[in-house]
Scaffold this motif. Structure first.
Motif, mmCIF file in Angstrom:
data_model
loop_
_atom_site.group_PDB
_atom_site.id
_atom_site.type_symbol
_atom_site.label_atom_id
_atom_site.label_comp_id
_atom_site.label_asym_id
_atom_site.label_seq_id
_atom_site.Cartn_x
_atom_site.Cartn_y
_atom_site.Cartn_z
ATOM 1 N N PHE A 23 -35.586 49.183 17.224
ATOM 2 C CA PHE A 23 -34.929 48.707 18.619
ATOM 3 C C PHE A 23 -33.411 49.530 18.421
ATOM 4 N N ALA A 24 -32.699 49.687 17.105
ATOM 5 C CA ALA A 24 -31.700 50.673 17.214
ATOM 6 C C ALA A 24 -32.701 52.373 17.592
ATOM 7 N N LEU A 25 -33.755 52.683 16.924
ATOM 8 C CA LEU A 25 -33.671 54.402 17.625
ATOM 9 C C LEU A 25 -33.543 54.051 18.762
ATOM 10 N N LEU A 26 -34.001 52.879 19.724
ATOM 11 C CA LEU A 26 -34.551 53.613 21.662
ATOM 12 C C LEU A 26 -33.073 53.192 21.880
ATOM 13 N N VAL A 27 -32.682 52.210 20.926
ATOM 14 C CA VAL A 27 -30.744 52.600 22.203
ATOM 15 C C VAL A 27 -30.350 53.912 21.494
ATOM 16 N N ALA A 28 -30.667 53.657 21.058
ATOM 17 C CA ALA A 28 -29.652 55.364 20.436
ATOM 18 C C ALA A 28 -29.912 56.320 21.295
ATOM 19 N N ALA A 29 -31.575 56.469 21.066
ATOM 20 C CA ALA A 29 -32.592 57.847 22.176
ATOM 21 C C ALA A 29 -31.665 57.396 23.497
ATOM 22 N N TYR A 30 -31.584 56.745 23.935
ATOM 23 C CA TYR A 30 -31.088 56.163 25.610
ATOM 24 C C TYR A 30 -30.105 56.511 25.761
ATOM 25 N N VAL A 31 -28.735 56.207 24.612
ATOM 26 C CA VAL A 31 -27.732 56.290 25.080
ATOM 27 C C VAL A 31 -26.742 58.093 24.413
ATOM 28 N N LEU A 32 -27.755 58.550 23.554
ATOM 29 C CA LEU A 32 -27.811 60.079 23.553
ATOM 30 C C LEU A 32 -28.053 61.185 24.628
ATOM 31 N N ILE A 63 -39.235 61.745 19.323
ATOM 32 C CA ILE A 63 -38.991 62.039 17.337
ATOM 33 C C ILE A 63 -38.632 60.797 16.903
ATOM 34 N N GLY A 64 -38.097 59.851 17.541
ATOM 35 C CA GLY A 64 -38.332 58.536 16.890
ATOM 36 C C GLY A 64 -39.176 58.015 16.065
ATOM 37 N N GLU A 65 -40.029 57.930 16.751
ATOM 38 C CA GLU A 65 -41.679 57.424 16.686
ATOM 39 C C GLU A 65 -42.158 58.049 15.094
ATOM 40 N N GLN A 66 -41.799 59.503 15.770
ATOM 41 C CA GLN A 66 -42.058 60.393 13.659
ATOM 42 C C GLN A 66 -41.543 59.909 13.015
ATOM 43 N N VAL A 67 -40.327 59.749 12.723
ATOM 44 C CA VAL A 67 -39.282 59.220 12.040
ATOM 45 C C VAL A 67 -40.283 57.507 11.950
ATOM 46 N N THR A 68 -40.246 56.569 12.423
ATOM 47 C CA THR A 68 -39.911 55.402 12.024
ATOM 48 C C THR A 68 -41.885 55.394 11.506
ATOM 49 N N ARG A 69 -42.606 55.723 11.806
ATOM 50 C CA ARG A 69 -43.685 55.939 11.650
ATOM 51 C C ARG A 69 -44.323 56.328 10.225
ATOM 52 N N SER A 70 -43.468 57.476 9.955
ATOM 53 C CA SER A 70 -43.501 58.088 8.007
ATOM 54 C C SER A 70 -43.013 56.940 7.735
ATOM 55 N N ILE A 71 -41.709 56.474 7.936
ATOM 56 C CA ILE A 71 -40.924 55.652 6.760
ATOM 57 C C ILE A 71 -41.752 54.381 6.879
ATOM 58 N N PHE A 72 -41.939 53.486 7.962
ATOM 59 C CA PHE A 72 -42.663 52.452 7.886
ATOM 60 C C PHE A 72 -44.302 52.249 7.987
ATOM 61 N N GLY A 73 -44.677 53.403 8.376
ATOM 62 C CA GLY A 73 -46.012 53.529 8.703
ATOM 63 C C GLY A 73 -46.134 52.097 10.171
ATOM 64 N N ALA A 74 -45.117 52.213 11.121
ATOM 65 C CA ALA A 74 -45.294 51.423 12.496
ATOM 66 C C ALA A 74 -44.271 51.716 13.504
ATOM 67 N N GLY A 75 -44.893 51.719 14.486
ATOM 68 C CA GLY A 75 -44.168 52.753 15.968
ATOM 69 C C GLY A 75 -44.182 51.715 16.505
ATOM 70 N N ALA A 82 -42.860 53.371 20.542
ATOM 71 C CA ALA A 82 -43.808 53.999 20.904
ATOM 72 C C ALA A 82 -43.692 53.094 22.938
ATOM 73 N N PHE A 83 -43.943 51.992 22.693
ATOM 74 C CA PHE A 83 -43.662 51.186 24.367
ATOM 75 C C PHE A 83 -42.003 51.789 24.495
ATOM 76 N N GLY A 84 -41.456 51.880 24.108
ATOM 77 C CA GLY A 84 -40.121 52.178 24.565
ATOM 78 C C GLY A 84 -40.449 53.719 25.419
ATOM 79 N N LYS A 85 -40.982 54.391 24.686
ATOM 80 C CA LYS A 85 -41.681 55.543 24.542
ATOM 81 C C LYS A 85 -42.619 55.120 26.345
ATOM 82 N N ARG A 86 -42.860 54.881 26.350
ATOM 83 C CA ARG A 86 -43.568 54.146 27.529
ATOM 84 C C ARG A 86 -43.382 54.200 29.128
#
Length: 436
Positions: free
Chosen positions: A32-41, A92-104, A108-112
Motif C-alpha cells: 500500500f505504501a509503495l502504491l501511494v509513493a508511486a502515485y505521488v512520485l 518496479i514496486g511489485e518486483q521489490v515486494t515479490r522479491s522480499i515478501f513473495g507476494a504482490g 498488482a491490483f494497483g498497477k491494473r
C-alpha cells in the motif's frame, strides 16, 4: 433463530479473520505504501515534465512540415504521461515486494488500476473522432475495468469458446470483437494517412488529372492495406473470404453495375485527362459548370449561380461532352444585331469592330473582332460580330452583355437606327367609300 445466527457467523468469522490477517501482514502495508509513493512520485514528475514536453513538442503555427505534424501528433499523448508513469513505478514496486515478501497481489491490483486510468484518459482526452470515442466507451473502458478487477481471463475464455456460425464459416465472439476493434482502429489510421497523403500530393507540381489519379491510387492502396492488416491481426484467414468475394462478384454483376461502371469511368477520365478539376464542361444532357471535384463515382459541377450538380463519371464516357478547357483558355463567342434598311451597311464593320475591340476583355489573338453580314431579315439587315475572350461567358463574366452595350452605344453615336419589328398592311381594292 440460533441456526440463522450460526450461519451468519459462519460467513462473518472468515471475513473477519481475513481482514485482521491482511491488516497485521506487513507485506500488505508495504505494498500500500509503495502504491501511494508511486502515485505521488508520478504526480511530481509529471508536473515537472509536462511543461518541458509541451514546449519541446509544440511547433510554430505556421510550420506545416511532416516533422511538425509528427510533433503535434505526439503531443496528443501527453494526458497518458501520469497514469503510465504511475504504472511503470508500480511495476518496479511489485518486483521489490515479490522479491522480499513473495507476494504482490495488492500492488498488482494497483498497477491494473493505473492502466485503467490510462485507458480512460486515452478515450476521454485523445479520441476526437465520434466513432472511435464510442468504440472506446463501449469496448476499451469496460475491458480495462474488467482487467483491473481481475476477471479478464475467465471472460476472454468464455468469449473464445462461444462460436457463432456464419454460413460455411464460423467465428468465436472473441474473434468477432477483436476484428471489430482492429478494423475500426485500422480504418481510422487509414483515413488519417489518406488525409495526410492527399494534402502532400496536392502540394506537388503536377497536372491536375495526374494529381487526382495519385490521390485515388493512394486511397485505394492505404485502405486495401488497412483491410488486409485488420484481417490478419483479427486472425481471420484470407482463404475464408472466397465466399464473400464470390458474393461480391454476383452483387456487382446484378446490382452494382452502375457503381463499377462509374468507378472504371473515373479511372479512365483521370488517366486520359480529357476532363479534370477546373474545366468548364457542358454535357449532352444540358448540365454545364466547372468541375470542382472528381470522386470515384461522380464529378461535381458548380454552375455559375453556385449550384452543385453531381454527374456520374459514366456520362463523360458514353455521351457527348463539350469541354471549354481549363481556366485561362481562349474561347470565341458571337453577338447578333440588326440595322435599318436605310443604313449604309458598308460602314458597319468600321463602326462596330473597333467598339468591340476596345473592350478590355476582348482579345486580339487569335484574331480581332470580326463583323459579318448574316442575312436580310423582315425588319432589318442582320449582322453578327465574333470575338475572342480569355475564359467563358457565364453568370460571373457576362461578356456578351457588355458587347451588346458597346454595339448599342456605337450605333447610336453614328446615328444608325436599330430597327424594331415593322409590318406593311395593304388593303386590296382600297378603302370602302363613306356612306352619305
Amino acid at each position: 433463530m440460533e441456526d440463522l445466527m450460526n450461519t451468519a457467523m459462519g460467513y462473518i468469522t472468515p471475513a473477519y479473520e481475513f481482514v485482521v490477517g491482511w491488516i497485521i501482514d506487513p507485506a500488505n502495508w508495504v505494498q500500500f505504501a509503495l502504491l501511494v509513493a508511486a502515485y505521488v512520485l508520478a504526480v511530481v514528475i509529471t508536473r515537472k515534465l509536462n511543461p518541458i514536453l509541451t514546449k519541446a513538442l509544440t511547433p510554430p503555427e505556421e510550420n506545416q512540415t511532416i516533422l511538425a505534424k509528427v510533433r503535434r501528433f505526439v503531443l496528443l499523448f501527453l494526458p497518458l504521461v501520469l497514469p503510465l508513469l504511475a504504472f511503470a513505478l508500480t511495476a518496479i514496486g511489485e518486483q521489490v515486494t515479490r522479491s522480499i515478501f513473495g507476494a504482490g497481489e495488492m500492488i498488482a491490483f494497483g498497477k491494473r488500476v493505473f492502466l485503467f486510468l490510462a485507458v480512460r484518459a486515452f478515450v476521454r482526452d485523445m479520441l476526437t473522432d465520434p466513432l472511435l470515442k464510442l468504440l472506446g466507451k463501449m469496448v476499451l473502458i469496460p475491458f480495462a475495468a474488467i482487467y483491473a478487477l481481475g476477471f479478464l481471463d475467465p471472460i476472454m475464455l468464455w468469449l473464445g469458446e462461444t462460436v457463432v456460425p456464419l454460413g460455411g464459416m464460423s467465428f468465436s465472439l472473441l474473434g468477432l470483437l477483436r476484428f471489430l476493434v482492429v478494423a475500426i482502429v485500422m480504418f481510422w489510421l487509414g483515413r488519417w494517412s489518406n488525409d495526410q497523403s492527399s494534402a502532400m500530393i496536392h502540394k506537388q507540381e503536377m497536372p491536375a488529372a495526374t494529381r487526382q489519379l495519385a490521390v485515388k491510387a493512394a486511397e485505394i492502396a492505404i485502405f486495401g492495406v488497412a483491410f488486409l492488416v485488420a484481417m490478419n491481426i483479427a486472425g481471420v484467414p484470407l482463404s475464408s473470404l472466397a465466399v464473400l468475394t464470390g458474393a461480391l462478384g454476383v452483387g456487382i454483376g446484378f446490382g452494382l453495375q452502375k457503381i463499377a461502371s462509374n468507378f472504371v469511368s473515373g479511372v479512365i477520365l483521370l488517366l486520359e485527362g480529357q476532363a479534370t478539376v477546373g474545366d468548364y464542361v457542358e454535357l449532352d444532357g444540358g448540365e454545364a459548370g466547372t468541375i470542382v471535384k472528381m470522386t470515384a463515382r461522380a464529378a461535381i459541377l458548380e454552375t455559375y449561380d453556385g449550384k452543385w450538380i453531381v454527374v456520374p463519371n459514366e456520362d463523360f464516357i458514353v455521351t457527348r461532352v463539350v469541354n471549354y478547357s481549363d481556366s485561362g483558355s481562349a474561347n470565341r463567342y458571337d453577338v447578333s444585331f440588326s440595322v435599318s434598311y436605310d443604313t449604309d451597311i458598308n460602314r458597319i464593320p468600321d463602326i462596330v469592330g473597333p467598339a468591340v475591340a476596345a473592350l478590355d476583355f476582348v482579345l486580339s489573338k487569335p484574331e480581332d473582332p470580326d463583323v459579318e453580314l448574316d442575312g436580310f431579315g423582315d425588319s432589318g439587315i442582320e449582322f453578327v460580330v465574333e470575338f475572342w475572350v480569355n475564359g467563358i461567358d457565364d453568370g460571373k463574366n457576362k461578356y456578351r452583355s457588355h458587347v451588346r452595350f458597346a454595339i448599342w452605344n456605337a450605333l447610336k453615336d453614328a446615328g444608325i437606327e436599330i430597327p424594331f419589328p415593322q409590318r406593311v398592311v395593304e388593303i386590296k381594292g382600297g378603302f370602302p367609300a363613306a356612306s352619305e
